[in-house]
Design a protein around this motif. Structure first.
Motif, PDB file in Angstrom:
ATOM      1  N   ALA A   1       0.992  -1.082   0.088  1.00 51.63           N
ATOM      2  CA  ALA A   1      -0.003   0.107  -0.012  1.00 51.63           C
ATOM      3  C   ALA A   1       0.733   1.332   0.179  1.00 51.63           C
ATOM      4  O   ALA A   1       2.131   1.304   0.382  1.00 51.63           O
ATOM      5  N   ILE A   2       0.293   2.266  -0.318  1.00 49.33           N
ATOM      6  CA  ILE A   2       1.072   3.763  -0.583  1.00 49.33           C
ATOM      7  C   ILE A   2       1.520   3.965   0.964  1.00 49.33           C
ATOM      8  O   ILE A   2       0.514   4.006   1.848  1.00 49.33           O
ATOM      9  N   GLY A   3       2.721   4.307   1.113  1.00 54.60           N
ATOM     10  CA  GLY A   3       3.242   4.936   2.240  1.00 54.60           C
ATOM     11  C   GLY A   3       4.073   3.776   3.080  1.00 54.60           C
ATOM     12  O   GLY A   3       4.814   3.928   4.202  1.00 54.60           O
ATOM     13  N   GLU A   4       3.940   2.358   2.655  1.00 53.09           N
ATOM     14  CA  GLU A   4       4.801   1.236   3.331  1.00 53.09           C
ATOM     15  C   GLU A   4       6.058   1.330   2.807  1.00 53.09           C
ATOM     16  O   GLU A   4       6.351   1.914   1.718  1.00 53.09           O
ATOM     17  N   THR A   5       6.817   0.902   3.809  1.00 54.43           N
ATOM     18  CA  THR A   5       8.275   0.844   3.360  1.00 54.43           C
ATOM     19  C   THR A   5       8.548  -0.606   3.151  1.00 54.43           C
ATOM     20  O   THR A   5       8.200  -1.461   3.958  1.00 54.43           O
TER      21      THR A   5
END
Length: 642
Positions: free
Chosen positions: A94-98
């Motif tokens: 998901a967007i924002g995950e590292t």
């Protein structure tokens, strides 16, 4: 490769990763109908981005900035550069995950990554660090990426292997880890030249046809350059050597027998009766081509009146089904020059007819390739010029008429020139040998010898003979260069000849691990590079026994890129045609019935499908490492004491 903020252009294959603009970029505010403008604007996002060097196998870590379909934008750690790439496999992100990724593909126009799941990262990193520490190697990102590539391709990570691979990675620092790992795994000599060849074959850019054209072009330019700077003797000597090459290996060519030759003129009655009995057995056994064997034909075989050409065609169709085809295929793919034997035929080895049939097919193969005439190469004015050059030599009237009309065969004309040139008239001979018309004839004769036509491919062992001729001819050209060093102009051949020799040597090594051959094909109005892959499982006990799968890759001028997957089982052919262009798909579909009918006459049933979902073949995935698991981390052991 350098990666900046520019998104990748879309690709037509099913594995393509479509680029997209950031939601905050100016492109996102354009109308839906202006897709090209969106991509152009998207290339100007992220002004803080600096280029970053990436290699196949390298591990990356970063924060996901944007994620759409199979494309991802990542802000890398620790440099904060932003890259856009395609994602392969499953990726619950998901967007924002590292997350952590591995570089799978790093071509100039496409970057593909593989997501490394979090629950595997810690275990994998621990294993990699232990292996590097045990080998007394620094824990650099580069070394970690190298070990990860070794793990991906099921290689040992013991001390000796790691130290060898790290040394190679330093020596060839511009080479991807994947190339070095696979070459080391399969004992391919790691040299600068072989690395370039391996990478060219894996990305589909190494074309044998290009090398053939380079050598023939230099041959065409050789004699004029020699004539300008040397005495006539040197010119005659080099020309004689080149023409001798065209005459050699005649025993491996199709026997050009007169059309009126009958079977009775070369085979005694006793052997003809044995042939007739063998054909009758095929009828009784229900052979798919038995319908073509009539009582009248068997009678003509018995009394010896059947033309030899018809006999050979009948025997080839009847006694060369899968058994012989597989024999031929295995020989040609592994470079063995094994001849056709009686036990290769669908007859008991003890059957006396088997030996007769094998000898006939081998000694008198079908002549299916029409000799090329000079009108295919020279226009009317050029033929008139040629007649002027040879005007001072005695010539039969019919040959003179054939040259004027353009019906003289190139090979026959060159043989006449070789036998007719006289040192007593050096000026006329030099004028002919330096002429552009003669250069064209000479180059075309070599090009014809070193390429395959659809007609040649119908002849048994044609691919094997092509490679044998290439190897022998290049050796003789190399000898010409060595012995004729005083003729400095011959040095123009040195580089292209050496390059092709090294390529053939590398192909032999490559075929120890993958059944692959590049085929230079000559069609009527164009040339085409064809790549032949045999997709057999290497671990199978008898990979070709019950059928086999082929992949033919062609690069055609008008049809574009074309892949043909062929599965042969008994007499059934399953074929899938993958075209690059929709119009090519339609063209093939419209003419598929002709191919179906032609194969049916040979006793084969064709089931064909045509689609325009072309994908570039991948030598590594399709042949060398077809069973490599992408997401599995297997258990590896290494001895700390080593």
């Amino acid at each position: 490769m350098e990666i900046s903020q520019t998104p990748l252009s879309s690709n037509k294959t099913s594995k393509s990763r479509t680029a997209f603009p950031s939601a905050s970029s100016p492109a996102a505010r354009l109308q839906e109908g202006s897709k090209a403008a969106k991509l152009q604007e998207a290339s100007r996002i992220s002004p803080e981005t600096a280029p970053v060097e990436l290699k196949k196998g390298q591990m990356l870590r970063g924060k996901i900035v944007d994620l759409r379909y199979n494309s991802v934008r990542i802000r890398l750690e620790p440099g904060q550069q932003i890259i856009t790439a395609g994602l392969e496999g499953d990726f619950p992100l998901a967007i924002g995950e590292t997350a952590q990724f591995q570089v799978l593909q790093d071509s100039s126009d496409r970057l593909v990554l593989k997501y490394i799941p979090a629950n595997m990262q810690a275990a994998t990193e621990t294993m990699i660090e232990k292996a590097l520490l045990a080998s007394k190697l620094p824990l650099t990102d580069s070394n970690k990426a190298l070990v990860m590539t070794l793990l991906d391709y099921k290689m040992s990570i013991d001390k000796q292997t790691l130290q060898t691979m790290v040394k190679l990675s330093h020596q060839y620092h511009d080479t991807s880890f994947l190339t070095l790992v696979l070459m080391h795994k399969y004992n391919l000599p790691v040299t600068k030249g072989n690395i370039a060849r391996f990478e060219a074959y894996t990305n589909g850019t190494n074309q044998l046809l290009t090398q053939v054209n380079a050598v023939t072009k230099n041959i065409a330019e050789l004699l004029p350059s020699i004539g300008e700077a040397n005495a006539s003797d040197a010119l005659f000597q080099v020309n004689d050597t080149l023409l001798s090459l065209l005459e050699e290996n005649a025993d491996t060519k199709a026997f050009d027998f007169p059309a009126q030759t009958t079977l009775g003129s070369i085979l005694p009655e006793e052997d003809r009766l044995l042939l007739g009995e063998a054909l009758k057995q095929q009828i009784e056994a229900g052979s798919p081509v038995s319908a073509a064997i009539s009582d009248n034909i068997i009678d003509k075989i018995a009394d010896g009146t059947l033309p030899l050409s018809d006999t050979i065609a009948l025997l080839t169709d009847t006694f060369m089904p899968e058994q012989v085809s597989l024999h031929t295929l295995k020989n040609e793919m592994n470079g063995q020059a094994g001849p056709l034997h009686a036990n290769s035929l669908p007859l008991p080895e003890s059957d006396p007819a088997a030996a007769i049939i094998a000898i006939l097919i081998k000694k008198y193969p079908m002549v299916t390739d029409s000799p090329k005439e000079i009108r295919d190469l020279l226009n009317a004015q050029e033929r008139e010029n040629l007649l002027t050059y040879v005007g001072s030599y005695p010539m039969a009237d019919d040959l003179r008429e054939q040259i004027a009309a353009g019906t003289a065969r190139i090979q026959d004309l060159l043989q006449w020139i070789k036998s007719s040139l006289s040192p007593t008239n050096p000026h006329a001979a030099k004028e002919l040998l330096q002429s552009p018309e003669y250069s064209k004839l000479l180059a075309e004769a070599f090009r014809d010898k070193w390429t395959l036509t659809p007609e040649k491919l119908r002849t048994k062992d044609s691919v094997l003979r092509l490679y044998e001729d290439l190897e022998e001819d290049l050796k003789k050209l190399d000898h010409l260069l060595e012995t004729g060093k005083e003729v400095t102009e011959t040095s123009r051949l040195q580089e292209p000849v050496k390059s092709m020799q090294e390529n053939l040597t590398f192909l032999k090594d490559l075929n120890q691990i993958a059944a692959y051959l590049p085929l230079p094909i000559q069609f009527k109005n164009q040339d085409a590079q064809c790549d032949l892959y045999v997709l057999a499982r290497k671990k199978a006990a008898h990979p070709l026994k019950d059928g086999f799968t082929l992949l033919l890759h062609l690069d055609m001028t008008h049809l574009g890129m074309l892949n043909i997957h062929v599965r042969l089982e008994q007499k059934q052919i399953l074929a899938k045609f993958y075209t690059e262009k929709p119009e090519s798909r339609q063209l093939l579909s419209d003419h598929m019935s002709a191919l179906t009918d032609a194969l049916q006459k040979k006793g084969y049933r064709l089931h064909a499908e045509v689609t325009d979902t072309y994908e570039q073949p991948d030598l590594v995935k399709d042949l060398i490492e077809p069973d490599t698991e992408d997401s599995d981390i297997r258990r590896y052991t290494f001895d700390v004491r080593t």
